[in-house]
Write a protein that holds these residues in place. Structure first.
Motif, PDB file in Angstrom:
ATOM      1  N   MET A   1       6.581 -15.954 -42.479  1.00  0.00           N
ATOM      2  CA  MET A   1       6.354 -17.238 -43.351  1.00  0.00           C
ATOM      3  C   MET A   1       6.668 -17.518 -44.055  1.00  0.00           C
ATOM      4  SD  MET A   1       2.806 -16.323 -46.285  1.00  0.00           S
ATOM      5  CE  MET A   1       3.771 -15.135 -47.118  1.00  0.00           C
ATOM      6  N   ASN A   2       6.940 -18.803 -44.347  1.00  0.00           N
ATOM      7  CA  ASN A   2       8.029 -19.597 -44.801  1.00  0.00           C
ATOM      8  C   ASN A   2       8.030 -19.617 -46.001  1.00  0.00           C
ATOM      9  OD1 ASN A   2       8.935 -21.008 -42.714  1.00  0.00           O
ATOM     10  ND2 ASN A   2       7.107 -22.613 -42.574  1.00  0.00           N
ATOM     11  N   MET A   3       8.992 -19.499 -47.704  1.00  0.00           N
ATOM     12  CA  MET A   3       8.874 -18.849 -49.083  1.00  0.00           C
ATOM     13  C   MET A   3       8.002 -20.544 -48.612  1.00  0.00           C
ATOM     14  SD  MET A   3      11.214 -16.300 -50.091  1.00  0.00           S
ATOM     15  CE  MET A   3      12.872 -17.101 -48.871  1.00  0.00           C
ATOM     16  N   THR A   4       7.476 -21.072 -50.704  1.00  0.00           N
ATOM     17  CA  THR A   4       7.318 -21.552 -51.244  1.00  0.00           C
ATOM     18  C   THR A   4       9.206 -22.494 -51.965  1.00  0.00           C
ATOM     19  OG1 THR A   4       5.974 -21.028 -52.921  1.00  0.00           O
ATOM     20  CG2 THR A   4       4.852 -20.739 -51.603  1.00  0.00           C
ATOM     21  N   LEU A   5       9.061 -23.508 -52.558  1.00  0.00           N
ATOM     22  CA  LEU A   5       9.739 -23.718 -53.440  1.00  0.00           C
ATOM     23  C   LEU A   5      10.694 -22.928 -54.451  1.00  0.00           C
ATOM     24  CD1 LEU A   5      12.601 -25.411 -53.826  1.00  0.00           C
ATOM     25  CD2 LEU A   5      11.088 -26.808 -55.004  1.00  0.00           C
ATOM     26  N   THR A   6       8.832 -22.097 -55.540  1.00  0.00           N
ATOM     27  CA  THR A   6       9.106 -20.924 -56.374  1.00  0.00           C
ATOM     28  C   THR A   6       9.555 -20.243 -56.113  1.00  0.00           C
ATOM     29  OG1 THR A   6       7.241 -22.649 -57.691  1.00  0.00           O
ATOM     30  CG2 THR A   6       8.155 -20.374 -58.601  1.00  0.00           C
ATOM     31  N   GLU A   7       9.069 -19.198 -54.403  1.00  0.00           N
ATOM     32  CA  GLU A   7       9.471 -18.434 -53.966  1.00  0.00           C
ATOM     33  C   GLU A   7      10.777 -17.702 -54.278  1.00  0.00           C
ATOM     34  OE1 GLU A   7       5.125 -16.881 -52.743  1.00  0.00           O
ATOM     35  OE2 GLU A   7       6.706 -17.614 -50.889  1.00  0.00           O
ATOM     36  N   ALA A   8      11.232 -19.245 -53.433  1.00  0.00           N
ATOM     37  CA  ALA A   8      12.955 -19.140 -53.052  1.00  0.00           C
ATOM     38  C   ALA A   8      14.034 -19.411 -54.163  1.00  0.00           C
ATOM     39  CB  ALA A   8      13.012 -20.110 -51.947  1.00  0.00           C
ATOM     40  N   PHE A   9      12.864 -19.759 -55.093  1.00  0.00           N
ATOM     41  CA  PHE A   9      14.539 -20.067 -56.526  1.00  0.00           C
ATOM     42  C   PHE A   9      14.060 -18.483 -56.989  1.00  0.00           C
ATOM     43  CE2 PHE A   9      14.349 -20.557 -61.002  1.00  0.00           C
ATOM     44  CZ  PHE A   9      15.208 -21.278 -60.866  1.00  0.00           C
ATOM     45  N   ASN A  10      13.224 -17.850 -57.084  1.00  0.00           N
ATOM     46  CA  ASN A  10      12.929 -16.491 -57.537  1.00  0.00           C
ATOM     47  C   ASN A  10      13.679 -15.891 -57.021  1.00  0.00           C
ATOM     48  OD1 ASN A  10      11.350 -17.515 -59.729  1.00  0.00           O
ATOM     49  ND2 ASN A  10       9.418 -17.194 -59.001  1.00  0.00           N
ATOM     50  N   ASN A  11      14.156 -16.229 -55.648  1.00  0.00           N
ATOM     51  CA  ASN A  11      14.516 -14.731 -54.688  1.00  0.00           C
ATOM     52  C   ASN A  11      16.189 -15.387 -54.670  1.00  0.00           C
ATOM     53  OD1 ASN A  11      12.918 -12.990 -54.548  1.00  0.00           O
ATOM     54  ND2 ASN A  11      11.944 -14.781 -52.175  1.00  0.00           N
ATOM     55  N   THR A  12      16.794 -16.513 -55.853  1.00  0.00           N
ATOM     56  CA  THR A  12      17.863 -16.571 -55.236  1.00  0.00           C
ATOM     57  C   THR A  12      18.639 -15.299 -56.528  1.00  0.00           C
ATOM     58  OG1 THR A  12      17.754 -18.144 -56.971  1.00  0.00           O
ATOM     59  CG2 THR A  12      17.842 -19.318 -55.000  1.00  0.00           C
ATOM     60  N   ALA A  13      19.790 -15.373 -56.309  1.00  0.00           N
ATOM     61  CA  ALA A  13      20.826 -14.388 -56.849  1.00  0.00           C
ATOM     62  C   ALA A  13      20.995 -15.185 -58.115  1.00  0.00           C
ATOM     63  CB  ALA A  13      22.213 -14.077 -56.079  1.00  0.00           C
ATOM     64  N   TYR A  14      20.743 -16.609 -58.635  1.00  0.00           N
ATOM     65  CA  TYR A  14      20.982 -16.931 -59.540  1.00  0.00           C
ATOM     66  C   TYR A  14      20.899 -18.104 -59.617  1.00  0.00           C
ATOM     67  CZ  TYR A  14      25.636 -14.661 -59.040  1.00  0.00           C
ATOM     68  OH  TYR A  14      26.824 -14.108 -58.810  1.00  0.00           O
ATOM     69  N   PRO A  15      19.425 -18.120 -60.065  1.00  0.00           N
ATOM     70  CA  PRO A  15      18.306 -19.155 -60.969  1.00  0.00           C
ATOM     71  C   PRO A  15      19.227 -19.632 -61.938  1.00  0.00           C
ATOM     72  CG  PRO A  15      16.891 -16.733 -61.066  1.00  0.00           C
ATOM     73  CD  PRO A  15      18.889 -16.369 -60.694  1.00  0.00           C
ATOM     74  N   VAL A  16      18.671 -21.426 -62.005  1.00  0.00           N
ATOM     75  CA  VAL A  16      19.224 -21.782 -62.993  1.00  0.00           C
ATOM     76  C   VAL A  16      18.484 -22.342 -63.460  1.00  0.00           C
ATOM     77  CG1 VAL A  16      20.459 -24.054 -63.810  1.00  0.00           C
ATOM     78  CG2 VAL A  16      20.966 -22.991 -61.667  1.00  0.00           C
ATOM     79  N   GLY A  17      18.383 -21.887 -64.893  1.00  0.00           N
ATOM     80  CA  GLY A  17      17.442 -22.279 -66.547  1.00  0.00           C
ATOM     81  C   GLY A  17      16.014 -21.277 -67.167  1.00  0.00           C
ATOM     82  N   GLY A  18      16.105 -21.334 -68.604  1.00  0.00           N
ATOM     83  CA  GLY A  18      15.835 -20.327 -68.347  1.00  0.00           C
ATOM     84  C   GLY A  18      16.220 -19.387 -68.988  1.00  0.00           C
ATOM     85  N   HIS A  19      15.387 -18.287 -69.265  1.00  0.00           N
ATOM     86  CA  HIS A  19      15.784 -16.767 -69.731  1.00  0.00           C
ATOM     87  C   HIS A  19      15.500 -16.160 -68.835  1.00  0.00           C
ATOM     88  CE1 HIS A  19      16.598 -18.869 -73.968  1.00  0.00           C
ATOM     89  NE2 HIS A  19      15.519 -18.346 -74.099  1.00  0.00           N
ATOM     90  N   GLY A  20      15.279 -16.289 -67.947  1.00  0.00           N
ATOM     91  CA  GLY A  20      14.736 -15.015 -66.903  1.00  0.00           C
ATOM     92  C   GLY A  20      13.773 -14.603 -66.939  1.00  0.00           C
ATOM     93  N   LYS A  21      12.825 -13.150 -66.235  1.00  0.00           N
ATOM     94  CA  LYS A  21      11.833 -13.792 -65.556  1.00  0.00           C
ATOM     95  C   LYS A  21      10.695 -12.418 -66.887  1.00  0.00           C
ATOM     96  CE  LYS A  21      12.297 -12.952 -60.490  1.00  0.00           C
ATOM     97  NZ  LYS A  21      12.179 -11.077 -59.252  1.00  0.00           N
ATOM     98  N   ARG A  22       9.850 -13.268 -67.092  1.00  0.00           N
ATOM     99  CA  ARG A  22       8.805 -12.859 -67.917  1.00  0.00           C
ATOM    100  C   ARG A  22       7.864 -11.815 -67.082  1.00  0.00           C
ATOM    101  NH1 ARG A  22       8.054 -15.805 -72.212  1.00  0.00           N
ATOM    102  NH2 ARG A  22       5.794 -15.561 -72.933  1.00  0.00           N
ATOM    103  N   ASN A  23       8.540 -10.725 -67.831  1.00  0.00           N
ATOM    104  CA  ASN A  23       7.781  -9.540 -67.085  1.00  0.00           C
ATOM    105  C   ASN A  23       8.239  -8.564 -68.058  1.00  0.00           C
ATOM    106  OD1 ASN A  23      10.982  -8.688 -67.161  1.00  0.00           O
ATOM    107  ND2 ASN A  23      11.266  -8.636 -64.862  1.00  0.00           N
TER     108      ASN A  23
END
Length: 360
Positions: A1-23
């Motif tokens: 299944m093709n990933m959305t842009l958001t999913e692909a962004f979150n799966n990268t080792a180095y997402p640019v921007g923000g502080h990190g996941k809001r978990n």
């Protein structure tokens, strides 16, 4: 299944921007060193909330401050107080103000306050706009920075002139300072020096600060005393707000001294975008840690390009894209803790790929 842009962004080792996941880790980290015997607040009272309110009042240069669960609640209440004091229910703000486009007309439906929209939606409110008002208003709201147009800011001298004019005309001036902390490096002013121009101030603790949720509303003691009554009426006086208060306090102390770093990194990143064809940032040079990136290319055409870069470099540049007419799209970028950990060579490679693919 093709990933959305958001999913692909979150799966990268180095997402640019923000502080990190809001978990859940955001809360765990904030609570890790808290004394287990610390008493919670109860309906707005108790040391845990009162001490933080006092600290924020001092930091913002105001007599008093009240912690709210949301900025939406705080700002509607601020405008209601000023309208009641003046005796007429009209306020002025920008056409893209949060109260106008994100709050389901709460100000109008719950408080029967009518907004007067100032300026064209693509530019900032000026002194001339305020001087040209044809109706009486109780309060003028200014958002610093103006998020929906890239986080633009007026010159500080313009702010001073607007403040003086409002004071002379008996118009209350309220600051939507959701990102107030982030603009102090650009103005080279303290938060208190900026807030001194305003009668009331709202600041957020989940945006640049990165807490769970929560806001401060500050002003003189008479104003904040009234705001506590309205807070109860709005249902904002939860039995306890300490998870939000503690996380706000913790991340404020962790990040308030990093605002200059975020600002300089935002300028660096914007410079990389502006070297690419069909790409421009708004503002061209950021005035805070956030800015918009505009692409002269439809979203459907740009997304596959970004996905290929993410896969090849493990650098996540953009999580989402928004349409900007039929032939273009744009995104919002906010710099936080993560940017410093992105390898510069990998980032350079990602932008080289972006430039090449956009040029083809």
């Amino acid at each position: 299944m093709n990933m959305t842009l958001t999913e692909a962004f979150n799966n990268t080792a180095y997402p640019v921007g923000g502080h990190g996941k809001r978990n859940i880790q955001v809360l765990r980290e904030a609570l890790q060193d808290v004394d287990n015997n610390l008493d919670s607040d109860m309906y707005g009272k108790g040391n845990v909330i009162e001490d933080f309110q006092s600290e924020m009042a001092e930091y913002l240069g105001k007599e008093s401050a009240v912690f709210f669960p949301s900025g939406t609640m705080a700002q509607q209440i601020a405008l209601r107080i000023w309208c009641d004091e003046k005796g007429y229910k009209q306020v002025a703000y920008h056409p893209l103000c949060h109260l106008e486009i994100h709050e389901e007309d709460g100000l109008k439906e719950m408080h029967h306050i009518e907004p007067v929209l100032l300026a064209d939606q693509n530019r900032l409110i000026t002194l001339e706009d305020v001087q040209s008002l044809q109706v009486d208003i109780s309060c003028l709201l200014l958002e610093l920075p103006q998020r929906e147009i890239g986080g633009q800011l007026p010159d500080f001298e313009e702010l001073e002139a607007i403040s003086a004019y409002c004071h002379n005309k008996g118009i209350k001036l309220h600051l939507d300072g959701a990102r107030l902390f982030e603009i102090t490096p650009y103005y080279k002013k303290t938060a208190a020096e900026i807030c001194a121009l305003f009668d009331s101030v709202y600041v957020s603790f989940y945006k640049g600060i990165g807490g769970i949720a929560g806001a401060i509303l500050a002003g003189d003691t008479e104003f904040t005393t009234k705001s506590k009554v309205w807070k109860r009426r709005h249902g904002g006086d939860l039995i306890s707000l300490y998870p939000y208060v503690i996380s706000s306090d913790y991340y404020f102390k962790q990040r308030i001294d990093k605002m200059v770093q975020y600002y300089e990194e935002a300028k660096e990143l914007a410079g990389l975008y502006n070297k690419c064809t069909h790409t421009s940032t708004l503002p061209k040079e950021p005035v805070s840690n956030m800015f918009h990136v505009h692409f002269d290319m439809p979203k459907e055409q740009l997304e596959p390009i970004l996905l290929s870069i993410y896969e090849a470099t493990s650098i996540g540049l953009i999580p989402t894209l928004r349409d900007n007419g039929e032939t273009g799209c744009y995104c919002e970028v906010s710099i936080g803790d993560r940017y410093a950990g992105v390898p510069k060579e990998k980032l350079k490679t990602a932008f080289q790929m972006l430039a090449e693919k956009l040029a083809n």
